[in-house]
Every structure is written in structure tokens, then in C-alpha cells.
Design an enzyme around this catalytic site. Structure first.
Site, short mmCIF file in Angstrom:
data_model
loop_
_atom_site.label_atom_id
_atom_site.label_comp_id
_atom_site.label_asym_id
_atom_site.label_seq_id
_atom_site.Cartn_x
_atom_site.Cartn_y
_atom_site.Cartn_z
N SER A 235 -57.37 -97.78 78.09
CA SER A 235 -57.82 -99.00 78.71
C SER A 235 -59.04 -99.19 77.99
O SER A 235 -59.91 -98.35 77.31
CB SER A 235 -58.02 -98.68 80.00
OG SER A 235 -59.02 -98.00 80.21
N ASP A 236 -59.42 -100.66 78.05
CA ASP A 236 -60.65 -101.00 77.79
C ASP A 236 -61.47 -100.60 79.07
O ASP A 236 -60.96 -100.18 79.92
CB ASP A 236 -61.06 -102.35 77.58
CG ASP A 236 -62.24 -102.81 77.05
OD1 ASP A 236 -62.95 -102.08 76.55
OD2 ASP A 236 -62.40 -103.93 76.36
N TRP A 237 -62.82 -100.25 78.78
CA TRP A 237 -63.66 -99.57 79.97
C TRP A 237 -63.73 -100.53 81.38
O TRP A 237 -63.98 -101.66 81.09
CB TRP A 237 -65.14 -99.37 79.57
CG TRP A 237 -65.36 -98.13 78.72
CD1 TRP A 237 -66.01 -96.98 79.08
CD2 TRP A 237 -64.50 -97.44 77.69
NE1 TRP A 237 -65.90 -96.04 78.26
CE2 TRP A 237 -64.92 -96.28 77.36
CE3 TRP A 237 -63.30 -98.03 76.89
CZ2 TRP A 237 -64.29 -95.28 76.33
CZ3 TRP A 237 -62.65 -97.49 75.87
CH2 TRP A 237 -63.26 -95.99 75.74
N SER A 238 -62.95 -100.06 82.39
CA SER A 238 -62.69 -100.55 83.49
C SER A 238 -61.72 -101.71 83.45
O SER A 238 -61.61 -102.70 84.36
CB SER A 238 -64.21 -101.40 83.97
OG SER A 238 -65.14 -100.55 84.36
N GLY A 239 -60.85 -101.38 82.50
CA GLY A 239 -59.56 -102.40 82.26
C GLY A 239 -58.49 -102.11 83.39
O GLY A 239 -57.77 -103.05 83.25
#
Length: 743
Positions: A274-278
Site C-alpha cells: 500500500s501507499d502509506w495510509s492507502g
């Protein structure tokens, strides 16, 4: 006890057939570290399955989510290591603290800053891309990273996107061709490339909320080809999801993108990060393709709950759902299987290289990419190159002449061992000429997520610059954008298409006192150029990293001949760009939804088809010498679906300098049954020639690559009939058009 012993003995015998031995707890670490390259894929899969069987449910869960800002847990009792990641499309990011976004303040994490990817794309040189990937992979390996979070290959859709400088331009064929050698170069070092952001992350504004609606044709023909090449051709080991939604579902857990296209249609066997906080829900993260969850709620601004990493969607909530029978353990096992496969390719690989950092070879690669990526846009009266003469006074004016660029831009920030500024490079090369410098304007400090006004008086800077320009024989204005918030920077988009910080006023003022002005434009994006008539020469110099000043000095002095080509179009005005033509519903969106109304007509496809003249076209770039394309022909006139079209073209250097020209082959379908762009790039080749020499180049194109995505059958199809082959050195500079027939 006897039953347990027999079960274990049976397991030992079976796994020994695959060169694996679990005879004792003391040997497990050694067994796990056996090289994957010594095993067939079947044996490796069996080995991984055997490991999964001896992992507890809690241990498997711990492997699927972060334990710190940039790492995930291993299993210490079995010798399974942690996975360490680093940002870095164009360099390995400095160390970040375990549990906050503050810098760790190490003294041994300075690296080589390579040119940003727009500069790499502008080289039109896949061989350089391979060198780039290999070098950055060596640096990541030396820094003990397992995953390099790059390259970025989202398509340049609008010049307002704050993150375009991290990507490879507007054309899917160019991006695909350049990304494959980059990935192979990184991964031969035992470091996983992680291509990003999958997919349609084409703006930073509202990036974590915007929902993208588009046709299947636009999706498959424009926005996916570079990702497909990364998976199918480069065999990339990891891929990062995007922040945005696609057709109502977040990209980091998207059934269409991840389960169907990536893991089923393309047979991707790597890890989706995931992208960070995705990530947004446990159920969708578990079911729709996400393998490792990073950054949720621990961005330094969110929760401070004890053991907050255990509260990720793929942490305790996932464990609880499996224990309750709400979610299948098979979903977890598939994620762990992919993670273990990633490990055998990286930190469990037996023959992994040791890496290198900041060596002269890396600096040379950075310099070569920088010099080949610089694009000569304008050269009236042969303004460039400039002679190093004792009789000449050169005024170097502009904040970007001395501004350090590497630390800005958001997550792609870098801490280079050194960064040669343009002024430093010019002073070093021009030892005879008199060099005088002043800022001319000031933008304020480099900050990721806010604008901090400058404390300097802009009027005073302006007045001083005009005085210095008046005294000089030559003015080199070094301006453009920078990596501040609302410029070329992650987190949000640009707010104006014009030059910021009153630079146009400064150019006009300098022109009143000195007509001999050259502009070194430092940007990762196109800008509005109403000031163009006030300049005699313009060089697009991008963000060039550690060797920036030396590369720029080599080009403006003529030590190197510019050969870069624009990887995206420069519109004359913002409304000429396809994404902006249709108003807010197309960009930035209305009610958090945007429609890609330009469809497949992105970049030069739009300008060509709609007959809109760009300021500078895709593929455009001048030289200090003169090239001519001639004797352009194909090997035959009629082709079948399984054929290759071979285009022959002779390039002649008619000037007295050695240099390089890029032959570009575009193909269009006449009288198509579906909407098409006038032409699309299908092949290119960079040819290096000494003065007054010529060479005949050959470019091959698969007929199957002329297919369009047929929405009626949800598959690719090639139309029969007549096609036009356009051969030239820019999308708007065509030397020959050849008609061929596809049976």
C-alpha cells in the site's frame, strides 16, 4: 509423542527432496536462507508452503503490515528477516525515525542524487536507464534496503500535477520502454523495485479522496501499458498501490486492478504494497489484492495508541476476522506466500551482491543521464554554446542558480553526499570569463506541506538583478519551479501555470537593459511561456541531482552537445491541455469525482488529433549540429498479424560537432472504425554520430502492437486496412509518411 515425531520425520523426508531440511530448530535459519536461484519455481513454491505450515497465525499476520515507518516484521525464531524499504525513484532516501517522519540524523546515509525521472525519460536512451537502475540498486543494497519504492510511471496528464517530476512522461510506449531496463538494473542487485503508483494517480490535489472515472480504452491503452511492461517484461518483484479511487473503489484494495488485471491477467507473483495510509478497510484489504499494509494511522500526525501497528487493518482486525471465520486464512496465506517469495529474491538470496555507494561510477552515470536529458528548446542566433572568453562578463541571475534541490519534493527528498549547483558548475568551467551572480527573486524555504514566505525583499532583489544584467555581455537566467509546496512537490498540485515568484517581471526588466538572455529552466513540468520572445536561448534542465552544475556547464559551454527530447508536450496555454479543456469535471474533479473526458487523447495525441499547436511538442529537442533523416522505408508494404514492421532510416550529421538524434516512429490508422489518435509512438532509436557521418538505423515494430482495446469484446484487436507510418524527430516534425497494409 510418537505421532508427533513421525509427522515431523515425514515432513523432513518430503522437503529434503526439494533441498530443504528442517531437522532441528537450530538448522531452520540456515535452511530458510538457501538460495532461491538453486531451486526450480515448483521447488521454491513447495519450500514456501512448507514454511507457511510451521508459522503461527499471529506470525503470519505480523508479516503483512508495518512494524515501523519503513519496515515489516520477520519471524525471529525461524530466522525469517525483516523487510526494509526506502523511498527513492531517483536516490535512496535518508534514514527516517522508527515511529515518526523526523530524520534519524544518521551520518552515513548520504547518497548519490540521480536526475529526476523526467530527465531520464528525456534521454530516450534505454541503455542509460539500465545504468541508472543498476546504480541506484547498488546504493539501495549498500544501505541494506530490500525494497526500493520506485520507479514512478504514472502518465503525465496535466502539467499541474505536483509529482510529475518523479514520472516518465506522457507517452505509455516511452514510459514502458524506459522502465523495463531500470527495473532489471535495480533487481540484479537483490533489491526489489516497487513500481508506483498503481494506478491513475495523476494528480496530488485530493489524491487520497478523488474517484477516477474513465473508459476501458483509456485505462488499457494509456495508463496501464508501462505497468504491464514492468510486470510482464521486467518481472518486477513488488508494486505500490495508489491513493485514489478507481470507479468507486480505492486502488490499494481494488478488485479490478489488483485481483483481475495484475494478479490474474498479468500473472503477477510479487507483492502489492500500500501507499502509506492507502488502506481503508480490513475486508477489502484482505480480499482485493493488498499484501503489505504500510503507514496506516502512523504518519506522525495520527494515533498514539500503544502498539498502534497492531491496529492496522491487516493486523489485529484481520486476525480477529480469520478466527471468527469471517475471512478465510487462505487469503492470509496467499499474502505470506508472496512475501516469502519476495524474501527469497532479496534478503534470503544466497548470492546477493554487497552494493556500492557514492562511487565515481555512480557519479558518472548521474552525469551522463543529466547531460543527455537536458533539452535545448530555443537557440536564436546560436546563443548556445557560450565561449569561455576573458572579454566576456556573464551575469548568472536567479535563485535556482544556487538553490539546493535534492532535499525537497516530499517523499523523494534526498540527502546527497554533494550537489553541484548550476553557479558552481559554471564558475568551475568558465575560468576566463567574469562571472557575477545575484538571486533576482526569492521563493522562501523548502517545505513539504506548507508555503513559508521569503524574508527577503523582492523589490531589492529585482533592482539589483537589473543593475547586474545591464553590466553583462551575457545573461544566464536560472529560474523555473522548485520543490516547494505547490510547485514540483508531493502533497498538492501547482496553483498557477505561469512562472512563480514574479519571474516574468524580472525577465521583462532584464530584457529592457540586455537583449542577450538565455534561460536555464529548472522544472519537472511544463510552464506558460509568454516570456519566450524575451530570450535568445532556452534549456530545459530538469532536476539533475548531484551532478547538476557540471552537466549544465558541459552543455552551455559546448563540451557536450544537447540531445534530450521532451517526454511531454508544452501547451501554449493551460486550456490547450486535454485534461483542462473540459473544465473542472475533468480536472481537478467535482464532488471528489473526475471524468477523464479526453479519453485516449493524452498529450501529443490530443494536440495532433485536435490540430492544436503546442508551444513545444513531445519528442522535440534541438542540437548544436544539424541532422537529416533520409532514405526512410519499410521492408515491405503488406503485413500479417504475426509480422514485424521494419523501418529503415538513414541519419546524417551535417554539422561540425558530434551529437545524437532520436529517430521517432509513430503509427496511425486511416479510416478507423473506432476513435483513434492521429498517430502514436511505436518505436524510437537514439543514434550517436560524429560530425559529417551517417548511419542507417533499423526499428522493428510488432504488428500486434498496433492493437486497440476493443471494449465490445474486452480484449485487444488489430484492425485490418491501411496504416500511416510517420518517421521524424518530434511528434510535430515528420520527415516521411509511409502507407502500409495490414491483412
Amino acid at each position: 509423542m510418537k505421532i508427533k515425531f513421525n509427522q515431523r520425520l515425514f515432513l523432513i523426508i518430503v522437503i529434503s527432496c526439494f533441498y530443504v531440511n528442517y531437522a532441528s530448530a537450530q538448522h531452520k535459519e540456515v535452511d530458510i536462507q538457501l538460495t532461491a536461484t538453486k531451486l526450480t519455481s515448483i521447488a521454491l513454491d513447495a519450500k514456501i508452503d512448507s514454511i507457511i505450515k510451521i508459522l503461527t497465525l499471529e506470525e503470519k499476520i505480523a508479516m503483512t503490515h508495518a512494524q515501523s515507518k519503513f519496515s515489516t516484521k520477520g519471524v525471529a525464531r525461524l530466522g525469517i528477516p525483516e523487510i526494509w524499504m526506502s523511498d527513492g525513484p531517483h536516490g535512496v532516501r535518508e534514514e527516517i525515525s522508527w515511529d515518526s517522519w523526523s530524520h534519524a540524523e544518521w551520518t552515513n546515509d548520504s547518497i548519490t542524487a540521480f536526475p529526476a525521472l523526467t530527465a531520464l525519460a528525456a534521454t530516450f536512451n534505454p541503455e542509460l536507464s539500465a545504468n541508472y537502475g543498476s546504480s541506484i540498486g547498488e546504493e539501495a543494497r549498500y544501505r541494506k534496503k530490500d525494497v526500493l519504492l520506485g520507479p514512478g510511471i504514472n502518465i503525465y496528464r496535466t502539467p499541474m500535477n505536483g509529482r510529475n517530476f518523479e514520472y516518465l512522461g506522457e507517452d505509455p510506449y516511452l514510459a514502458a520502454t524506459m522502465v523495463v531496463p531500470y527495473i532489471k538494473g535495480v533487481q540484479k542487485n537483490g533489491v526489489a523495485a516497487c513500481v508506483k503508483h498503481f494506478a491513475l494517480n495523476n494528480q496530488e490535489h485530493w489524491r487520497d479522496k478523488i474517484n477516477v472515472e474513465l473508459s476501458d480504452r483509456a485505462l488499457y491503452e494509456i495508463y496501464l501499458p508501462a505497468f504491464k511492461a514492468a510486470v510482464k517484461e521486467a518481472k518486477v518483484w513488488s508494486i505500490m498501490g495508489a491513493y485514489n479511487k478507481i470507479r468507486g473503489q480505492y486502488a490499494c484494495h481494488n478488485e479490478l486492478l489488483l485481483n483481475k488485471i495484475l494478479k490474474t491477467d498479468w500473472s503477477f507473483d510479487g507483492v502489492v504494497i500500500s501507499d502509506w495510509s492507502g488502506a481503508h478497510t480490513t475486508e477489502e484489504s484482505a480480499k482485493y489484492g493488498l499484501d503489505i499494509e504500510m503507514g496506516t494511522g502512523t504518519d506522525g500526525l495520527g494515533t498514539s495508541t500503544a502498539n498502534h501497528y497492531d491496529n492496522y487493518y491487516l493486523a489485529k482486525p484481520f486476525l480477529k476476522a480469520i478466527k471468527k471465520g469471517v475471512l478465510s486464512e487462505d487469503l492470509l496465506d496467499d499474502k505470506v506466500r508472496r512475501i516469502l517469495r519476495l524474501m527469497y529474491r532479496t534478503n534470503l538470496s544466497f548470492n546477493r551482491p554487497l552494493g556500492k555507494l557514492n562511487n565515481k561510477e555512480h557519479h558518472e552515470v548521474a552525469l551522463n543521464v543529466a547531460t543527455e536529458g537536458i533539452v535545448l528548446l530555443k537557440n536564436e542566433d546560436d546563443f548556445f554554446p557560450i565561449k569561455d572568453d576573458k572579454t566576456i562578463t556573464i551575469a548568472v541571475i536567479g535563485e535556482n542558480a544556487t538553490r539546493v534541490m535534492a532535499p525537497g519534493g516530499g517523499s523523494s527528498e534526498l540527502k546527497p553526499q554533494f550537489e553541484i549547483s548550476p553557479l558552481e558548475g559554471i564558475k568551475k568551467r568558465f575560468k576566463n570569463a567574469k562571472i557575477i551572480h545575484t538571486m533576482g527573486y526569492s521563493s522562501g524555504p523548502s517545505v513539504y506541506d506548507e508555503v513559508i514566505p521569503t524574508k527577503l525583499d523582492q523589490d531589492s532583489l529585482y533592482v539589483k538583478a537589473i543593475k547586474i544584467a545591464k553590466k553583462a555581455d551575457v545573461v544566464l537566467f536560472i529560474g523555473g519551479l522548485n520543490k516547494n509546496h505547490l510547485q514540483d512537490c508531493e502533497g498538492d498540485d501547482r496553483e498557477i501555470f505561469q512562472l512563480p515568484y514574479q519571474q516574468e517581471k524580472l525577465i521583462n526588466g532584464m530584457h529592457e537593459v540586455n537583449k542577450n538572455i538565455g534561460f536555464l529552466l529548472l522544472t519537472g513540468n511544463a510552464v506558460e511561456m509568454s516570456w519566450l520572445p524575451k530570450t535568445k536561448g532556452v534549456l530545459q534542465t530538469w532536476y539533475l541531482g548531484s551532478m547538476a552544475g557540471e552537466a549544465i556547464a558541459q552543455i552551455i559551454s559546448g563540451d557536450k552537445n544537447p540531445s534530450g527530447k521532451l517526454p511531454f508536450s508544452f501547451p501554449k496555454k493551460l486550456k490547450d491541455n486535454a485534461a483542462h479543456f473540459y473544465g473542472e469535471t475533468s480536472y481537478p474533479g467535482v464532488n471528489m469525482t473526475q471524468h477523464y473526458k479526453e479519453d485516449i487523447l493524452v498529450g501529443y495525441r490530443w494536440f495532433d488529433t485536435k490540430k492544436i499547436a503546442p508551444q513545444y511538442a513531445f519528442g522535440y529537442g534541438l542540437s548544436y549540429t544539424n541532422f537529416k533523416l533520409s532514405d526512410i522505408k519499410t521492408d515491405k508494404n503488406v503485413y500479417s498479424l504475426t509480422d514485424k514492421i521494419t523501418v529503415h532510416c538513414t541519419v546524417t550529421n551535417n554539422g561540425n560537432r558530434q551529437g545524437a538524434e532520436v529517430i521517432q516512429v509513430y503509427i496511425g490508422k486511416l479510416n478507423s472504425d473506432v476513435k483513434r489518435a492521429l498517430k502514436e509512438l511505436k518505436g524510437f532509436k537514439k543514434v550517436f554520430l560524429k560530425s559529417y557521418k551517417k548511419e542507417t538505423a533499423k526499428i522493428e515494430i510488432n504488428v500486434s502492437d498496433l492493437a486497440f482495446y476493443n471494449e465490445k469484446i474486452s480484449d485487444w484487436a488489430v484492425e485490418k486496412g491501411t496504416y500511416s507510418i510517420y518517421v521524424g524527430n518530434a511528434s510535430d516534425s515528420i520527415s516521411e509518411i509511409i502507407k502500409v497494409t495490414i491483412k
